[in-house]
Write a protein that holds these residues in place. Structure first.
Motif, PDB file in Angstrom:
ATOM      1  N   LEU A  81       1.186  90.314 -21.625  1.00 34.31           N
ATOM      2  CA  LEU A  81       1.050  90.182 -20.099  1.00 34.31           C
ATOM      3  C   LEU A  81       1.165  91.790 -19.892  1.00 34.31           C
ATOM      4  O   LEU A  81       2.261  92.380 -20.281  1.00 34.31           O
ATOM      5  N   PRO A  82       0.471  92.213 -18.960  1.00 36.95           N
ATOM      6  CA  PRO A  82       0.757  93.551 -18.596  1.00 36.95           C
ATOM      7  C   PRO A  82       1.904  93.633 -17.330  1.00 36.95           C
ATOM      8  O   PRO A  82       2.296  92.415 -17.073  1.00 36.95           O
ATOM      9  N   PRO A  83       2.503  94.787 -16.961  1.00 44.04           N
ATOM     10  CA  PRO A  83       3.456  94.774 -15.890  1.00 44.04           C
ATOM     11  C   PRO A  83       2.980  93.987 -14.688  1.00 44.04           C
ATOM     12  O   PRO A  83       1.824  94.149 -14.295  1.00 44.04           O
ATOM     13  N   LEU A  84       4.195  93.438 -14.151  1.00 42.09           N
ATOM     14  CA  LEU A  84       3.635  92.920 -12.803  1.00 42.09           C
ATOM     15  C   LEU A  84       4.423  93.604 -11.719  1.00 42.09           C
ATOM     16  O   LEU A  84       5.633  93.803 -11.551  1.00 42.09           O
ATOM     17  N   GLY A  85       3.621  93.999 -10.581  1.00 41.58           N
ATOM     18  CA  GLY A  85       3.849  94.672  -9.557  1.00 41.58           C
ATOM     19  C   GLY A  85       4.427  93.735  -8.325  1.00 41.58           C
ATOM     20  O   GLY A  85       3.306  92.847  -8.164  1.00 41.58           O
ATOM     21  N   VAL A  86       5.569  93.801  -7.687  1.00 45.45           N
ATOM     22  CA  VAL A  86       5.820  92.730  -6.656  1.00 45.45           C
ATOM     23  C   VAL A  86       6.322  93.592  -5.294  1.00 45.45           C
ATOM     24  O   VAL A  86       6.774  94.553  -5.427  1.00 45.45           O
ATOM     25  N   ARG A  87       6.139  92.843  -4.007  1.00 46.24           N
ATOM     26  CA  ARG A  87       6.457  93.585  -3.020  1.00 46.24           C
ATOM     27  C   ARG A  87       6.705  92.450  -2.044  1.00 46.24           C
ATOM     28  O   ARG A  87       5.796  91.275  -1.675  1.00 46.24           O
ATOM     29  N   LEU A  88       7.659  92.470  -1.104  1.00 47.27           N
ATOM     30  CA  LEU A  88       7.960  91.353  -0.101  1.00 47.27           C
ATOM     31  C   LEU A  88       7.472  92.277   1.340  1.00 47.27           C
ATOM     32  O   LEU A  88       8.085  93.454   1.440  1.00 47.27           O
ATOM     33  N   VAL A  89       6.497  91.636   2.145  1.00 43.51           N
ATOM     34  CA  VAL A  89       6.348  92.326   3.381  1.00 43.51           C
ATOM     35  C   VAL A  89       6.339  91.372   4.728  1.00 43.51           C
ATOM     36  O   VAL A  89       5.998  90.243   4.526  1.00 43.51           O
ATOM     37  N   GLN A  90       7.043  92.260   5.543  1.00 39.93           N
ATOM     38  CA  GLN A  90       7.067  91.384   6.804  1.00 39.93           C
ATOM     39  C   GLN A  90       5.942  91.593   7.708  1.00 39.93           C
ATOM     40  O   GLN A  90       5.487  92.709   8.121  1.00 39.93           O
ATOM     41  N   VAL A  91       5.565  90.383   8.138  1.00 36.98           N
ATOM     42  CA  VAL A  91       4.335  90.289   9.187  1.00 36.98           C
ATOM     43  C   VAL A  91       4.945  89.797  10.365  1.00 36.98           C
ATOM     44  O   VAL A  91       5.546  88.712  10.313  1.00 36.98           O
ATOM     45  N   THR A  92       4.614  90.229  11.727  1.00 41.98           N
ATOM     46  CA  THR A  92       5.112  89.499  12.977  1.00 41.98           C
ATOM     47  C   THR A  92       3.530  89.129  13.714  1.00 41.98           C
ATOM     48  O   THR A  92       2.626  89.941  13.676  1.00 41.98           O
ATOM     49  N   ASP A  93       3.748  87.930  14.103  1.00 39.29           N
ATOM     50  CA  ASP A  93       2.618  87.223  14.703  1.00 39.29           C
ATOM     51  C   ASP A  93       3.062  86.671  15.838  1.00 39.29           C
ATOM     52  O   ASP A  93       3.663  85.529  15.718  1.00 39.29           O
ATOM     53  N   THR A  94       2.728  86.936  17.021  1.00 38.50           N
ATOM     54  CA  THR A  94       3.240  86.363  18.385  1.00 38.50           C
ATOM     55  C   THR A  94       4.839  86.198  18.409  1.00 38.50           C
ATOM     56  O   THR A  94       5.021  85.003  18.492  1.00 38.50           O
ATOM     57  N   ASP A  95       5.399  87.135  17.844  1.00 40.18           N
ATOM     58  CA  ASP A  95       6.821  86.905  17.934  1.00 40.18           C
ATOM     59  C   ASP A  95       7.470  86.206  16.948  1.00 40.18           C
ATOM     60  O   ASP A  95       8.490  85.782  16.788  1.00 40.18           O
ATOM     61  N   VAL A  96       6.699  85.974  15.910  1.00 36.79           N
ATOM     62  CA  VAL A  96       6.868  84.962  14.843  1.00 36.79           C
ATOM     63  C   VAL A  96       6.899  85.836  13.500  1.00 36.79           C
ATOM     64  O   VAL A  96       5.911  86.466  13.102  1.00 36.79           O
ATOM     65  N   HIS A  97       8.163  85.858  12.880  1.00 34.46           N
ATOM     66  CA  HIS A  97       8.192  86.839  11.540  1.00 34.46           C
ATOM     67  C   HIS A  97       7.754  86.178  10.423  1.00 34.46           C
ATOM     68  O   HIS A  97       8.494  84.851  10.191  1.00 34.46           O
ATOM     69  N   TYR A  98       6.951  86.638   9.638  1.00 33.52           N
ATOM     70  CA  TYR A  98       6.473  85.803   8.407  1.00 33.52           C
ATOM     71  C   TYR A  98       6.868  86.856   7.122  1.00 33.52           C
ATOM     72  O   TYR A  98       6.747  87.923   7.538  1.00 33.52           O
ATOM     73  N   THR A  99       7.225  86.346   6.161  1.00 32.57           N
ATOM     74  CA  THR A  99       7.580  87.224   4.938  1.00 32.57           C
ATOM     75  C   THR A  99       6.499  86.797   3.906  1.00 32.57           C
ATOM     76  O   THR A  99       6.070  85.601   3.403  1.00 32.57           O
ATOM     77  N   TYR A 100       5.494  87.841   3.405  1.00 29.58           N
ATOM     78  CA  TYR A 100       4.567  87.406   2.366  1.00 29.58           C
ATOM     79  C   TYR A 100       5.068  88.214   1.267  1.00 29.58           C
ATOM     80  O   TYR A 100       5.648  89.227   1.147  1.00 29.58           O
ATOM     81  N   PHE A 101       4.727  87.393   0.236  1.00 29.15           N
ATOM     82  CA  PHE A 101       4.914  87.839  -1.431  1.00 29.15           C
ATOM     83  C   PHE A 101       3.638  88.408  -1.879  1.00 29.15           C
ATOM     84  O   PHE A 101       3.006  87.569  -2.195  1.00 29.15           O
ATOM     85  N   GLN A 102       3.645  89.426  -2.413  1.00 32.63           N
ATOM     86  CA  GLN A 102       2.337  90.137  -2.795  1.00 32.63           C
ATOM     87  C   GLN A 102       2.558  90.705  -4.271  1.00 32.63           C
ATOM     88  O   GLN A 102       3.896  91.139  -4.726  1.00 32.63           O
ATOM     89  N   THR A 103       1.810  90.518  -4.843  1.00 23.97           N
ATOM     90  CA  THR A 103       1.559  90.770  -6.535  1.00 23.97           C
ATOM     91  C   THR A 103       0.453  91.400  -7.039  1.00 23.97           C
ATOM     92  O   THR A 103      -0.753  91.355  -6.397  1.00 23.97           O
ATOM     93  N   GLY A 104       0.743  92.218  -8.129  1.00 19.87           N
ATOM     94  CA  GLY A 104      -0.741  92.818  -8.741  1.00 19.87           C
ATOM     95  C   GLY A 104      -0.249  93.158 -10.040  1.00 19.87           C
ATOM     96  O   GLY A 104       0.847  93.181 -10.250  1.00 19.87           O
ATOM     97  N   TRP A 105      -1.339  93.132 -10.996  1.00 20.30           N
ATOM     98  CA  TRP A 105      -0.910  93.407 -12.355  1.00 20.30           C
ATOM     99  C   TRP A 105      -1.431  94.827 -12.786  1.00 20.30           C
ATOM    100  O   TRP A 105      -2.606  95.117 -12.241  1.00 20.30           O
ATOM    101  N   TYR A 106      -0.538  95.469 -13.568  1.00 19.25           N
ATOM    102  CA  TYR A 106      -0.931  97.068 -13.837  1.00 19.25           C
ATOM    103  C   TYR A 106      -1.721  96.998 -15.404  1.00 19.25           C
ATOM    104  O   TYR A 106      -1.055  96.502 -16.432  1.00 19.25           O
ATOM    105  N   PHE A 107      -2.832  97.634 -15.159  1.00 13.93           N
ATOM    106  CA  PHE A 107      -3.447  98.017 -16.541  1.00 13.93           C
ATOM    107  C   PHE A 107      -3.623  99.437 -16.598  1.00 13.93           C
ATOM    108  O   PHE A 107      -4.582  99.855 -17.434  1.00 13.93           O
TER     109      PHE A 107
END
Length: 745
Positions: free
Chosen positions: A466-492
């Motif tokens: 398995l290659p290294p895994l990159g991860v990140r948490l991103v806050q998104v606001t939609d009409t005063d509602v806050h969402y947290t998205y979990f983003q990933t990508g693989w490093y080659f």
């Protein structure tokens, strides 16, 4: 004390002094003259006083109100009138359900029924035989004769000389019934024996199994501990608090007494603390100040008693069951999670340990359930067994073992949403790196579980790692509602990175709206070596990483199936794709009758870069290489289609015979090709594949010839299982048969 045997100065040099001492305090109405020659003095101990009232040693209970158990008290009394011995056990929990308190309350309520006395014995910590003898000495004024040396015989003598009237003998916390049985009073007598136990003892008619309190009774118990006003003022929070405690009397009493000591502590804050520290919260531990409590252990300590009784296999199974949500668990599903274990062995572990010690509760036919606090306790043991301080990671490692043994089983678990319970939301949000480790563990488990199929759907290096895994948490606001998205990508890329790292900030723009800055950011990330990006809303559930990775695998497989891009060995399915690629490379469009030289094909293939073609054409090119190699191995110099296909494609007027030969070759070749796919890529999925249930079978249907200039044949068909190895293709005008081996057994 008797001194009749004292008769000689020779044997006792201080005899004269002893005689004088004995008579020192003798008081008589007149003069007493002894003289100097006292030969024999006998001193007789007076008869012990007869007991006054009903002899009993019922322990003190701190319960001021005994709520929610009136029906159980009546049922217990009825059982004791019909049976010599009755056991109080628990349905929904190892300890803390109120077994001892019920026995105390019964003894207090029915003292008049047992005029011969109520004898309370501690079965776990002390010798029961000695306790019985001591009770008769202290409360009945009876002493077994000294010539009875054996303890069992002394106990038997006590039962025989017990004072008149019915007698209740209570043995609290029995964990070894066989050792206690020789000391019990004789059956079919005036004695009644009541056991409290964590085990499932005696026959069902002689056993009273306590459940947790009903919700209303739990509220009533809480009110008795902290006051009606305090509960009714926050009734909804109080109900949630009782539900989190599983309406377990021990948990309710501990929390209630804790709240009573801290009058300024709100119910909401108490609930928050319990969510945060779970069983380690101070309220669930018995403090020294609560010496009047019947139970002298906290919740975890009470459960620990039964944990120590489990075998290693039972501990493993118990921790495994704690993975599931608080829902009925199918035992068949449990067996599928342990394919290497004998089902009968699992059944014995379940019945002899988990059920007998009330770790699990029998819900319905072949379904079982865990109590809320039992599950919390087992979670702590799961963390210890995985040698990690993190429950999320301990669960990920445990599920990984299931996937490696039986990936199909986990797909069922995910489908039935048995892992959709959330980790506590009150603790700080887990870091992106922590979530990344769960995804990496899940990905590696799928690789191990699905075998060669993983090569097609999981991003890996050429060496399979398995290659290294990159991860990140991103806050998104939609009409005063806050969402947290979990983003990933693989490093080659070529840089040396840790297995899980923080993803580059540029990735945020990758998942933003497709504006003018999107393409350059994508190109930049690819240049940096990152690939295979995904973004999903953050879900703090036990199934989170598994659902995420499973959906990616299924989506990739679906795409391969739709594009007919699964690699197969040489054969009809392979040849069909290979011929398509050969025609494309040699520019011989729609040519079916003329063979293509292998030298020509190899010359074209040597110049091909697969990355320049679509995924479907890449598959065809790969299959072409396989077919060329197969032809060379057989000494052939040309690639050609079967004669039935050539005849069908080149003949202007189709006869029924040509059509039947073409269709039969296609379907038999297709079945053989799909059988190769199943055996090489889906061996662990065989029990779930439709193909496994239809072969050998009869193909029944109607063949519709193609229109002029069309390459397609329409067939309306269905499969019918055969008792022997044959496949039929029936038509109102055509009937034929061809035989083949049984592909799946």
């Amino acid at each position: 004390m008797s001194v009749d045997e004292v008769s000689s100065e020779e044997n006792y040099p201080d005899l004269q002094q002893m005689k004088q001492s004995i008579l020192e305090n003798v008081q008589v109405g007149g003069n007493l003259t002894t003289g100097d020659n006292i030969q024999n003095i006998s001193i007789y101990q007076s008869e012990p006083p007869k007991p006054v009232g009903i002899p009993q040693n019922i322990p003190y209970t701190g319960a001021t109100d005994f709520v929610g158990r009136s029906k159980e008290l009546e049922t217990l009394h009825q059982k004791l009138q019909r049976a010599d011995c009755v056991a109080i056990s628990a349905i929904a929990g190892m300890g803390g359900v109120g077994k001892t308190e019920l026995a105390i309350q019964y003894a207090l309520a029915h003292r008049e029924t047992y005029q011969g006395g109520i004898c309370w014995l501690q079965a776990l910590e002390q010798d029961v035989g000695t306790q019985i003898v001591n009770f008769t000495q202290v409360h009945l004024g009876l002493n077994p004769p000294k010539d009875i040396k054996e303890l069992r015989d002394q106990v038997r003598w006590c039962w025989q000389h017990w004072q008149e009237g019915n007698v209740l003998v209570i043995l609290d916390d029995v964990n070894d019934y066989t050792q206690l049985k020789p000391y019990l009073p004789p059956p079919a007598s005036r004695f009644r024996v009541l056991l409290t136990t964590r085990l499932r003892l005696l026959k069902s008619s002689e056993r009273l199994e306590l459940n947790v309190l009903a919700p209303d009774a739990a509220i009533a118990l809480l009110e008795s501990l902290i006051g009606i006003e305090r509960v009714q003022g926050k009734l909804e929070v109080a109900r949630e608090l009782c539900q989190w405690l599983g309406c377990l009397p021990l948990g309710l009493e501990l929390v209630g007494r804790y709240l009573d000591r801290k009058s300024s502590l709100s119910l909401a804050e108490m609930q928050r603390r319990l969510h945060e520290k779970r069983l380690e919260q101070q309220a669930l531990k018995t403090p020294k100040s609560e010496s009047d409590m019947t139970a002298h252990l906290g919740v975890a300590a009470a459960f620990e008693l039964s944990w120590k009784e489990l075998s290693p296999a039972a501990k493993e199974l118990g921790c495994f069951l704690s993975l599931f949500d608080l829902v009925p668990i199918s035992w068949l599903l449990v067996e599928q999670c342990f394919p290497d274990r004998d089902p009968e062995e699992l059944e014995e572990i379940r019945d002899d340990f988990l059920l007998d010690l009330h770790l699990i509760q029998h819900e319905a036919k072949e379904t079982y359930r865990l109590h809320e606090l039992i599950r919390e306790f087992l979670h702590t043991k799961l963390v210890e067994s995985k040698q990690t301080n993190n429950l999320n990671q301990a669960i990920a490692l445990t599920i990984a073992a299931i996937v490696q043994r039986n990936p199909v089983c986990l797909t069922e678990i995910l489908k039935k949403r048995l892992l959709d319970w959330s980790f506590t939301q009150d603790i700080s949000q887990p870091s992106a790196l922590e979530l990344g480790w769960q995804v990496r563990i899940a990905t590696q488990a799928w690789i191990d579980g699905i075998g060669s199929l993983a090569n097609l759907v999981v991003p890996r290096h050429n060496d399979g790692s398995l290659p290294p895994l990159g991860v990140r948490l991103v806050q998104v606001t939609d009409t005063d509602v806050h969402y947290t998205y979990f983003q990933t990508g693989w490093y080659f890329g070529t840089d040396s990175l840790e297995d899980v790292v923080e993803l580059s900030p540029e990735v945020e723009k990758l998942f933003a709206e497709h504006d003018s800055g999107f393409a350059p950011e994508v190109e930049k990330l690819f240049t940096m070596g990152w690939n295979y990006f995904t973004s999903t809303p953050l879900k703090q559930q036990a199934s989170g990483a598994w659902q995420r990775t499973f959906e990616q695998i299924v989506d990739s497989l679906s795409q391969l199936l739709q594009q007919r891009s699964l690699p197969v060995e040489a054969g009809y399915l392979s040849l069909e794709a290979a011929w398509h690629a050969a025609l494309h490379l040699s520019k011989r469009h729609h040519s079916y009758a003329n063979p293509i030289p292998l030298d020509e094909i190899e010359a074209h293939l040597s110049k091909v870069r697969n990355s320049c073609f679509s995924l479907m054409m890449q598959h065809c090119l790969n299959q072409l290489r396989i077919e060329v190699e197969s032809c060379r191995a057989k000494g052939e110099t040309y690639l050609s289609l079967p004669s039935s296909v050539q005849a069908f494609r080149t003949t202007q007027v189709l006869s029924p015979e040509l059509l039947l030969a073409y269709t039969a070759d296609i379907y038999q070749g297709a079945i053989e090709g799909y059988q190769q796919l199943v055996n090489t890529l889906f061996p662990k999925f065989l029990p779930k594949l439709q193909l496994a249930s239809i072969l050998p079978a009869r193909l029944v249907g109607v063949v519709v010839p193609p229109h002029q200039g069309s390459d397609s044949v329409s067939i309306s068909w269905y499969w019918e299982r055969l008792p022997f190895r044959a496949v039929f293709l029936d038509n109102s005008r055509i009937s034929s048969r061809f035989f083949g081996r049984s592909y799946l057994g």
